[in-house]
Design a protein around this motif. Structure first.
Motif, mmCIF file in Angstrom:
data_model
loop_
_atom_site.group_PDB
_atom_site.id
_atom_site.type_symbol
_atom_site.label_atom_id
_atom_site.label_comp_id
_atom_site.label_asym_id
_atom_site.label_seq_id
_atom_site.Cartn_x
_atom_site.Cartn_y
_atom_site.Cartn_z
ATOM 1 N N ASP A 190 -10.927 4.476 -23.913
ATOM 2 C CA ASP A 190 -9.967 4.513 -24.851
ATOM 3 C C ASP A 190 -8.814 5.090 -24.196
ATOM 4 O OD1 ASP A 190 -11.328 7.174 -24.787
ATOM 5 O OD2 ASP A 190 -10.046 7.491 -26.351
ATOM 6 N N ARG A 191 -8.932 6.006 -22.907
ATOM 7 C CA ARG A 191 -7.498 6.471 -22.133
ATOM 8 C C ARG A 191 -7.233 5.658 -21.131
ATOM 9 N NH1 ARG A 191 -4.164 9.800 -23.991
ATOM 10 N NH2 ARG A 191 -3.994 10.615 -21.958
ATOM 11 N N ARG A 192 -8.090 4.624 -20.743
ATOM 12 C CA ARG A 192 -7.710 3.678 -19.375
ATOM 13 C C ARG A 192 -6.355 3.068 -19.546
ATOM 14 N NH1 ARG A 192 -13.885 1.669 -18.178
ATOM 15 N NH2 ARG A 192 -14.444 3.589 -17.127
ATOM 16 N N TRP A 193 -6.249 2.732 -21.014
ATOM 17 C CA TRP A 193 -4.911 2.028 -21.286
ATOM 18 C C TRP A 193 -3.523 2.906 -20.427
ATOM 19 C CZ3 TRP A 193 -0.327 3.063 -24.129
ATOM 20 C CH2 TRP A 193 0.398 2.093 -24.354
ATOM 21 N N TYR A 194 -3.567 4.045 -20.441
ATOM 22 C CA TYR A 194 -2.495 5.055 -20.163
ATOM 23 C C TYR A 194 -2.381 5.084 -18.655
ATOM 24 C CZ TYR A 194 -2.583 6.693 -24.848
ATOM 25 O OH TYR A 194 -2.599 6.758 -26.310
ATOM 26 N N LEU A 195 -3.485 4.633 -17.858
ATOM 27 C CA LEU A 195 -3.491 4.813 -16.418
ATOM 28 C C LEU A 195 -3.639 3.507 -15.722
ATOM 29 C CD1 LEU A 195 -5.744 8.124 -16.058
ATOM 30 C CD2 LEU A 195 -3.388 7.979 -15.877
ATOM 31 N N LYS A 196 -3.798 2.637 -16.337
ATOM 32 C CA LYS A 196 -4.301 1.384 -15.655
ATOM 33 C C LYS A 196 -3.083 0.715 -14.672
ATOM 34 C CE LYS A 196 -2.905 -1.942 -19.288
ATOM 35 N NZ LYS A 196 -3.441 -3.174 -20.147
ATOM 36 N N PHE A 197 -1.884 0.930 -15.141
ATOM 37 C CA PHE A 197 -0.753 0.612 -14.131
ATOM 38 C C PHE A 197 -0.673 1.214 -13.002
ATOM 39 C CE2 PHE A 197 0.968 -1.854 -18.018
ATOM 40 C CZ PHE A 197 0.703 -3.003 -17.518
ATOM 41 N N LEU A 198 -0.983 2.759 -13.147
ATOM 42 C CA LEU A 198 -0.903 3.764 -11.942
ATOM 43 C C LEU A 198 -1.994 3.226 -11.168
ATOM 44 C CD1 LEU A 198 0.062 6.319 -10.802
ATOM 45 C CD2 LEU A 198 -1.933 7.431 -11.814
ATOM 46 N N CYS A 199 -3.134 2.773 -11.609
ATOM 47 C CA CYS A 199 -4.344 2.676 -10.582
ATOM 48 C C CYS A 199 -3.986 1.340 -9.963
ATOM 49 C CB CYS A 199 -5.583 2.371 -11.419
ATOM 50 S SG CYS A 199 -6.141 3.922 -12.225
ATOM 51 N N LEU A 200 -3.260 0.254 -10.538
ATOM 52 C CA LEU A 200 -2.805 -1.039 -10.046
ATOM 53 C C LEU A 200 -1.723 -0.611 -8.899
ATOM 54 C CD1 LEU A 200 -2.448 -3.468 -13.126
ATOM 55 C CD2 LEU A 200 -4.236 -3.492 -11.242
ATOM 56 N N ALA A 201 -0.812 0.222 -9.119
ATOM 57 C CA ALA A 201 0.267 0.341 -8.208
ATOM 58 C C ALA A 201 -0.270 1.115 -6.907
ATOM 59 C CB ALA A 201 1.390 1.309 -8.793
ATOM 60 N N LEU A 202 -1.056 2.143 -7.132
ATOM 61 C CA LEU A 202 -1.496 2.959 -5.978
ATOM 62 C C LEU A 202 -2.836 2.054 -5.273
ATOM 63 C CD1 LEU A 202 -1.529 6.526 -7.101
ATOM 64 C CD2 LEU A 202 0.323 5.534 -5.898
ATOM 65 N N GLY A 203 -3.811 1.517 -6.188
ATOM 66 C CA GLY A 203 -4.547 0.646 -5.457
ATOM 67 C C GLY A 203 -3.920 -0.482 -4.677
ATOM 68 N N GLY A 204 -2.904 -1.128 -4.913
ATOM 69 C CA GLY A 204 -2.036 -2.073 -4.217
ATOM 70 C C GLY A 204 -1.417 -1.241 -2.797
ATOM 71 N N MET A 205 -0.958 -0.228 -3.070
ATOM 72 C CA MET A 205 -0.378 0.612 -1.995
ATOM 73 C C MET A 205 -1.415 0.896 -0.840
ATOM 74 S SD MET A 205 1.364 4.146 -2.020
ATOM 75 C CE MET A 205 2.534 3.854 -3.452
ATOM 76 N N TYR A 206 -2.430 1.302 -1.181
ATOM 77 C CA TYR A 206 -3.635 1.887 -0.419
ATOM 78 C C TYR A 206 -4.310 0.453 0.231
ATOM 79 C CZ TYR A 206 -2.640 6.706 -1.261
ATOM 80 O OH TYR A 206 -2.251 8.017 -1.471
ATOM 81 N N ALA A 207 -4.495 -0.270 -0.609
ATOM 82 C CA ALA A 207 -4.949 -1.544 -0.153
ATOM 83 C C ALA A 207 -4.175 -2.206 1.105
ATOM 84 C CB ALA A 207 -5.366 -2.704 -1.101
ATOM 85 N N TYR A 208 -2.807 -2.170 0.764
ATOM 86 C CA TYR A 208 -2.019 -2.897 1.893
ATOM 87 C C TYR A 208 -1.820 -2.010 3.079
ATOM 88 C CZ TYR A 208 2.268 -5.171 3.761
ATOM 89 O OH TYR A 208 3.107 -5.759 4.529
ATOM 90 N N ALA A 209 -1.966 -0.721 2.812
ATOM 91 C CA ALA A 209 -2.140 0.247 4.255
ATOM 92 C C ALA A 209 -3.395 0.063 4.719
ATOM 93 C CB ALA A 209 -1.829 1.686 3.833
ATOM 94 N N PHE A 210 -4.416 -0.117 3.970
ATOM 95 C CA PHE A 210 -5.599 -0.462 4.744
ATOM 96 C C PHE A 210 -5.737 -1.776 5.668
ATOM 97 C CE2 PHE A 210 -10.316 -1.937 4.846
ATOM 98 C CZ PHE A 210 -10.776 -0.588 5.131
ATOM 99 N N TYR A 211 -5.205 -2.641 4.965
ATOM 100 C CA TYR A 211 -5.059 -4.217 5.743
ATOM 101 C C TYR A 211 -4.307 -3.773 6.907
ATOM 102 C CZ TYR A 211 -3.926 -8.835 6.735
ATOM 103 O OH TYR A 211 -3.757 -9.893 7.373
ATOM 104 N N LEU A 212 -3.303 -3.097 6.898
ATOM 105 C CA LEU A 212 -2.058 -2.959 7.814
ATOM 106 C C LEU A 212 -2.846 -2.469 9.089
ATOM 107 C CD1 LEU A 212 0.730 -2.953 9.107
ATOM 108 C CD2 LEU A 212 1.090 -0.924 7.932
ATOM 109 N N TYR A 213 -3.510 -1.063 8.723
ATOM 110 C CA TYR A 213 -3.950 -0.382 9.834
ATOM 111 C C TYR A 213 -5.553 -0.911 10.463
ATOM 112 C CZ TYR A 213 -0.373 3.018 8.848
ATOM 113 O OH TYR A 213 0.995 3.648 8.706
ATOM 114 N N SER A 214 -5.974 -1.572 9.775
ATOM 115 C CA SER A 214 -7.331 -2.125 10.077
ATOM 116 C C SER A 214 -7.139 -3.307 10.949
ATOM 117 C CB SER A 214 -8.261 -2.403 8.928
ATOM 118 O OG SER A 214 -7.631 -3.708 8.200
ATOM 119 N N GLU A 215 -5.883 -4.126 10.691
ATOM 120 C CA GLU A 215 -5.384 -5.031 11.611
ATOM 121 C C GLU A 215 -4.961 -4.390 12.788
ATOM 122 O OE1 GLU A 215 -2.620 -8.444 12.709
ATOM 123 O OE2 GLU A 215 -2.154 -6.376 12.214
ATOM 124 N N ALA A 216 -4.411 -3.459 12.600
ATOM 125 C CA ALA A 216 -3.627 -2.917 13.793
ATOM 126 C C ALA A 216 -4.698 -2.408 14.858
ATOM 127 C CB ALA A 216 -2.732 -1.772 13.444
#
Length: 690
Positions: free
Chosen positions: A153-179
């Motif tokens: 019942d509280r996930r509604w308050y944090l879902k956009f934060l998880c999407l934003a930071l998940g996208g941020m770290y996923a992009y960094a993971f792809y960048l550095y694994s490719e490097a």
């Protein structure tokens, strides 16, 4: 070229995060979560700014960039760690992970400055890439743990934060694994990283607004979000259509260019149709309110909107239609009907708005649905009623709505404890869930609308009462004049047998009858023109006074006129009403003086004013009587023979002309009534309204 694009990309990110940091800083109230969010946003703005500077000028050591990379990534890790439940953080494995993470973070901060020494001794040239990859992986794990350990019942308050930071770290993971795989960082991925990072700013702002317990009260304007979403959607649509048009032109052969123009024009027309579609706008507004805000409504804005609609008829529409429109706007309903309580208790059809395509002239007060709304003060959701009648005490679908399936909500208009009206709203343009918030807003707005309806009805009743008051005052005035005429004619009748052979008596009697007939004709004219605007004309006050004195000469003591001016005395007045006012006062003076007394009427001029004094030697009046009873309507000292309206009407009419009626009197010293009338300006010859 990549360096320039990258510098612009990171500059945009720096501006976006700097703006977010400024908002968070002005709203922070000292709570830990809010402080960590503020720290992470500030470090991200610094990280983006340094990268933009470095790509533009290459003026900073590489170690500085890598250290900021670690600070930026680690600050968000620290914020995510703080969001985990306290009992989860207190467990032994979690504490070990915390200490290990802090050690890794500290090592990565100093490692860029030791890279030449490490490369010479152990050849660890990929150490920075491996460290950043580890931080990105840790970020993904923490995002998953935060979402998993948050109550559903509280996930509604944090879902956009998880999407934003998940996208941020996923992009960094792809960048550095490719490097690590290709032994170099892709310049395009690095340059695009700033723009990608700026995409998370709206999601972070919405998350901060949804979590006031962080003491970061970020306000995100609904109108800005709505219009931004509309512009973004229109931009994406145009990009897709442009790409499709280019494809048509490229592969359409000889007709490709023609088809492209036709396709783009059609796409533009379709976009305009969508932008001006009430249904599409309603669906977009519902989607944004549902997924981006704590509450569905911006209550300040909605209350101002409702108040403005109810209080201002800009298009000339009646209040009933504005009531329906105000309530319908809260739930995107396209039409509605209003019934208002009548004095008999029934609810009568008062207005409709839109095209409801339904007509019901009256609702009975004993209708089950009306009784339910009166008793429970509920908004009746007819869709829910058909599915769950037990929620509404087993109420059946209203028989008068049996064939009308567009009916959706019945909103009570409550004034105090009284059900003053009922509004039926039809099905909305978009799918709207009628939760507690929607129902409470409708009930509150219904009470506001009911108060406006009550005020309007009260004003109408007051206007009607004033009209009756004017009629009653005129009737009293007419009765007063008729009483005087009857007294004069009665005197003629009583003396007719005794003086019938006296020619002088006959002449006086005929003059009295002629005066009475003229007076009654004027009264009939006033009654016939009741409600019409009365006009004043330029009259000679001197001649009018002579007529009044002649009319009152039949009663003893005969009044004596003294004119201290010989020229015309022009005033603006209605001759018959001014003559009646003067005659009332002269008659009162005659009655007060008695048959053996005297009455004197004087006309004079003073400072562009006409002064008429009516003086008698009667018993006089004390100050209390003059102040409290003389000009009080229906207050009389003549018993059943008087109605107490003459003095009041005389003074009120003189005041309406811009003058006044003053009184000087004392017990045993007689009385003096002084009429003060403004003189007519010499140039005035036309009629003016009084």
């Amino acid at each position: 070229m990549n360096d320039f694009i990258g510098a612009v990309s990171y500059a945009i990110a720096a501006a976006a995060y700097a703006f977010l940091t400024l908002i968070l800083a002005t709203c922070w109230r000292g709570r830990v979560q809010g402080g960590l969010l503020l720290l992470a946003a500030g470090l991200t703005a610094l990280w983006a700014g340094v990268n933009a500077w470095q790509l533009a000028f290459r003026a900073l050591p590489a170690a500085t960039v890598w250290s900021l990379e670690t600070l930026y990534a680690g600050s968000w890790l620290l914020f995510l760690w703080r969001l985990l439940p306290a009992e989860w953080r207190a467990r032994r494995p979690s504490r070990l992970a915390q200490y290990g993470g802090l050690g890794l973070w500290g090592g990565l901060l100093v490692q860029p400055w030791l890279t030449p020494w490490l490369a010479a001794r152990w050849q660890l040239t990929e150490a920075p890439l491996l460290g950043q990859l580890t931080l990105a992986l840790a970020g993904l794990v923490l995002v998953e743990q935060v979402y998993r350990n948050t109550r559903p019942d509280r996930r509604w308050y944090l879902k956009f934060l998880c999407l934003a930071l998940g996208g941020m770290y996923a992009y960094a993971f792809y960048l550095y694994s490719e490097a690590l795989l290709f032994k170099r960082i892709d310049p395009s991925l690095w340059a695009a990283r700033g723009l990608v990072a700026s995409l998370w700013v709206p999601l972070l702002a919405v998350t901060a607004a949804r979590n006031p317990d962080w003491s970061v009260g970020v306000f995100v304007s609904r109108e800005v979000v709505f219009h931004s979403a509309a512009v973004l959607g229109a931009g994406l649509y145009l990009l897709v259509m442009a790409g499709a048009g280019y494809y048509i032109r490229l592969y359409g052969g000889q007709w490709g260019e023609v088809f492209q123009i036709a396709f783009l024009v059609g796409a533009g027309v379709l976009l305009l149709v969508l932008l001006f579609s009430g249904s599409v706008r309603a669906r977009l507004r519902v989607f944004l309110n549902k997924h981006f805000f704590n509450y569905r409504y911006d209550y300040r804005k909605e209350w101002l909107r409702i108040t403005q609609i109810l209080s201002q008829a800009e298009d000339g529409s009646p209040l009933g239609e504005r009531v329906i429109r105000a309530l319908a706007g809260l739930v995107e309903s396209p039409s509605g009907i209003l019934w208002v309580r009548s004095p008999s208790g029934r609810f009568l059809h008062a207005a409709e708005w839109g095209e409801p395509k339904f007509r019901q002239e009256a609702l009975e007060a004993d209708e089950p649905v009306i009784e339910l709304m009166q008793r429970r003060r509920w908004v009746v959701n007819l869709k829910e009623l058909s599915r769950l009648p037990e929620v509404y005490d087993g109420l059946d679908w209203p028989c008068w709505l049996q064939d009308y399936r567009e009916a959706w909500l019945l909103v009570p208009l409550l004034y105090g404890e009284t059900l003053w009206g009922v509004v039926l709203l039809t099905r909305p343009r978009a799918n709207i869930e009628c939760n507690w918030e929607v129902l409470d807003v409708l009930k509150t707005a219904g009470r506001q609308a009911a108060s406006f309806l009550v005020v309007e009805e009260t004003a109408n009743r007051l206007l009607e009462a004033r009209q009756f008051e004017g009629f009653n005052r005129l009737a009293a005035f007419v009765v007063h004049d008729l009483k005087n005429l009857v007294a004069q004619l009665s005197l003629v009748v009583r003396n007719a047998d005794k003086h019938a052979a006296n020619p002088e008596f006959v002449r006086d009697a005929m003059a009295t009858v002629e005066h009475a007939v003229g007076k009654m004709n004027r009264l009939l004219t006033q009654l016939k023109n009741l409600g019409a605007q009365q006009h004043a004309t330029r009259i000679d006050l001197r001649a009018l006074l002579q007529e009044v004195i002649a009319a009152r000469a039949g009663q003893l003591p005969r009044p004596r006129l003294e004119c201290r001016v010989t020229a015309e005395v022009p005033v603006l007045a209605e001759a018959s009403r001014l003559a009646s006012a003067l005659e009332h006062i002269v008659q009162n003076a005659q009655e007060a003086a008695g048959r053996h007394g005297w009455v004197k009427v004087t006309l004079d001029l003073r400072e562009r004013q006409a002064i008429v004094e009516v003086e008698d030697n009667g018993p006089g009046m004390d100050a209390e009587f003059i102040h409290k009873r003389l000009f009080k309507p229906f207050e009389t000292t003549k018993g059943l023979s008087g109605i107490g309206i003459g003095a009041y009407e005389s003074r009120e009419y003189v005041r309406a002309l811009g003058g006044d009626l003053l009184v000087q009197s004392a017990p045993g010293k007689g009385s003096r009534f002084c009429f003060i009338l403004p003189l007519a300006v010499d140039q005035v010859s036309a009629e003016v309204a009084v």
